[in-house]
Design a protein around this motif. Sequence first.
Motif, PDB file in Angstrom:
ATOM      1  N   ASP A  59       0.864  -1.184   0.000  1.00 32.59           N
ATOM      2  CA  ASP A  59       0.000   0.000   0.000  1.00 32.59           C
ATOM      3  C   ASP A  59       0.900   1.233   0.000  1.00 32.59           C
ATOM      4  N   VAL A  60       0.803   2.061  -1.046  1.00 31.37           N
ATOM      5  CA  VAL A  60       1.719   3.192  -1.176  1.00 31.37           C
ATOM      6  C   VAL A  60       1.493   4.236  -0.093  1.00 31.37           C
ATOM      7  N   VAL A  64      -2.371  -0.116   4.852  1.00 25.27           N
ATOM      8  CA  VAL A  64      -2.575  -1.565   4.841  1.00 25.27           C
ATOM      9  C   VAL A  64      -1.212  -2.253   4.939  1.00 25.27           C
ATOM     10  N   PRO A  65      -1.016  -3.192   5.862  1.00 27.35           N
ATOM     11  CA  PRO A  65       0.279  -3.882   5.970  1.00 27.35           C
ATOM     12  C   PRO A  65       0.591  -4.669   4.701  1.00 27.35           C
ATOM     13  N   PRO A  66       1.868  -4.779   4.322  1.00 29.36           N
ATOM     14  CA  PRO A  66       2.239  -5.550   3.131  1.00 29.36           C
ATOM     15  C   PRO A  66       1.879  -7.032   3.292  1.00 29.36           C
ATOM     16  N   GLN A  81      -9.037 -10.718  -2.908  1.00 24.94           N
ATOM     17  CA  GLN A  81      -9.807  -9.770  -2.116  1.00 24.94           C
ATOM     18  C   GLN A  81      -8.944  -9.029  -1.081  1.00 24.94           C
ATOM     19  N   PRO A  82      -7.876  -8.372  -1.513  1.00 27.09           N
ATOM     20  CA  PRO A  82      -7.104  -7.569  -0.550  1.00 27.09           C
ATOM     21  C   PRO A  82      -7.904  -6.345  -0.123  1.00 27.09           C
ATOM     22  N   PRO A  83      -7.524  -5.699   0.979  1.00 27.65           N
ATOM     23  CA  PRO A  83      -8.202  -4.457   1.374  1.00 27.65           C
ATOM     24  C   PRO A  83      -8.071  -3.393   0.288  1.00 27.65           C
ATOM     25  N   THR A  84      -9.030  -2.506   0.223  1.00 30.19           N
ATOM     26  CA  THR A  84      -8.977  -1.434  -0.777  1.00 30.19           C
ATOM     27  C   THR A  84      -7.824  -0.484  -0.452  1.00 30.19           C
ATOM     28  N   ALA A  85      -7.084  -0.095  -1.501  1.00 28.36           N
ATOM     29  CA  ALA A  85      -5.928   0.795  -1.331  1.00 28.36           C
ATOM     30  C   ALA A  85      -5.357   1.084  -2.711  1.00 28.36           C
ATOM     31  N   SER A  86      -4.321   1.915  -2.743  1.00 28.90           N
ATOM     32  CA  SER A  86      -3.526   2.119  -3.953  1.00 28.90           C
ATOM     33  C   SER A  86      -2.238   1.321  -3.790  1.00 28.90           C
ATOM     34  N   ALA A 508      -3.511  -3.137  16.091  1.00 29.94           N
ATOM     35  CA  ALA A 508      -3.163  -2.271  14.961  1.00 29.94           C
ATOM     36  C   ALA A 508      -4.132  -1.109  14.841  1.00 29.94           C
ATOM     37  N   THR A 509      -5.372  -1.304  15.265  1.00 28.80           N
ATOM     38  CA  THR A 509      -6.388  -0.264  15.167  1.00 28.80           C
ATOM     39  C   THR A 509      -7.279  -0.289  16.402  1.00 28.80           C
TER      40      THR A 509
END
Length: 583
Positions: A59-60, A64-66, A81-86, A508-509
């Motif tokens: 995730d740039v 989101v963790p790699p 189905q990874p989490p949404t991100a760039s 983490a959250t």
Amino acid sequence: MHRRAPRGLQLFAILLVLFLGIAALVPLTARGAAQIVGVVSTCGGPLPFVDSATVTLVDVNGIVPPVTTTTDGGGSYVFNQPPTASYTVSVNRSGWYSGSTTTPVRFDGTTTKSIDLCLTQYVSPPNPKVLAVTVMSGGSPIRGATVAAYQPTNPTGRIQLVTQGTTGTTGVVNLTLWPAVFTLRSSASAFATVESSVDVSAQSSVTVTLAGTSVLFGHVRDPFNVPLSAGVVAWLYNPSAANTSISRLIPGTVSGSLYQFETARTPNGPYTLIVDANGYRSSSQSVTVTGTPTLIDVNLQPATPEQYATTVLYGAADWNNLTVWRNVTLNADSTLPGLDPPSLRNLRLQIDATLGNGDGTLSAPEITAFQNWLTAKGPGYVTTDGFFTTNSRSYNSTLSSFALSMSNTLGTPNAKVWINTTAQYKIKGAPPYIANGAKTYFVNLTMIPDKNVSVYQDYLYFVSFPKKYELNSTPSTISPAGAPVTISNYTTVTVDPGVWTGLPPAPATYQYRMIVSQSLQGVARGNVIAPAGKFYVVNATFTNYQAYVANNTTITFSAGASFDPNGPASNNNFTWRFTPIAT
């Protein structure tokens, strides 16, 4: 008596129900099946496709963790189905130079995205040669030493780690290389690291002695000369060295509060010495290595916190659209995901090394390149699935609405840098929409807690509800239980997640589950309460309050008699209009 429908009509009804059920499931299945896929091929090939390669999804924006996966026999990989991100991807494979993509790919979970890339093989055709490396100290072999072989000159244009190994009882490790010049980095616990060059086309064995003296060293202390040991790092940076030179950026060997650079791997010349420790502001100074052992102790000053503020604003009377602002304040020694080298705690040198010409200074074009690089990342949250929901519904950002601004302080050494972004979001999966005007809504906020590692990172969240809505007096839920979260205000809620103080591991959250309701009618009441003897109340009723005040008198006006059924009246903002009485 019960009348039955004709058999054909019953069958039609059953088929219609089944059809509607399947139709209802199709969009859900399609949404859930979105993936990030790709093929790793050979540069200039594409054959052979690269199997058994390790692919890392990054995730740039660093939220989101790699995650990693492995390519199959045809070089294909899948992230299901990874989490949404760039995202960008990086790939590593034994026998191949590592590679990575640079242009972020936006993944919102609705459509499968493809990210392909190629790798260059070490040698074509294969021509392996074994190099036997013996690591010694005082005439005795060192067991457990690590020897890493780097190739400074290769098709990728940057120095690459080729292979590494650990010595056995005889102090020997065999590295499979090929006829070329390599740089060896040999290290072992309690010994200084040594770097040396070897031409494998002319040598099949080499001996490395770990006993080198330090040419530059010193202790890292706080302003009161107390030694620091947590997170101490040291670098020597020589921007005049070639990009492929292993001596361009030399990491120091650290033991407790002591940093050192050994003679064998530190060529004479000018450098910038960068020293940092967790919770402190990094130090940068010019030094010249002459071959004579030099002591330079460093005193570090406490670092001011980095600030990460996120504001979520609903429409005035709309629960289906959001505006999200993210405001980041970075210190001069901050680092950002995607800038290299990752542990070099100097934002400007990272930008210069990654996006510029690497001369150790920032030019106007390099600052523009940094702003373009940030803009290409897009919103920190592509969708709000793992961040913010209303009635369990998340939102999708509109890419065209994304805007970024940056302070003009980047060209000023040691100054803070402010980065501000804005994006519009629309409810996902609409229709159906969230009905406006309901009595109660359920809002979930997932937060990144404060961190205090290399620097204190202060996260702060603001949530502003539609008009006529406020936080319900019913206690909201914070998860995990006991998380240090401070809540204030009602219509624009301020949420401050602190550093985890419970037992490890730290979550983490945190999550804050809010109940938001229509505002009940309160009463705003005001009256003069001071100074005594300087005012006279004519009408004490709150519907038509009147008072005479002595000329040139500063009065104290109180709203303490106001009433708010949803919580303390002191949390509200009041606007008062004073009407002078004609004389």
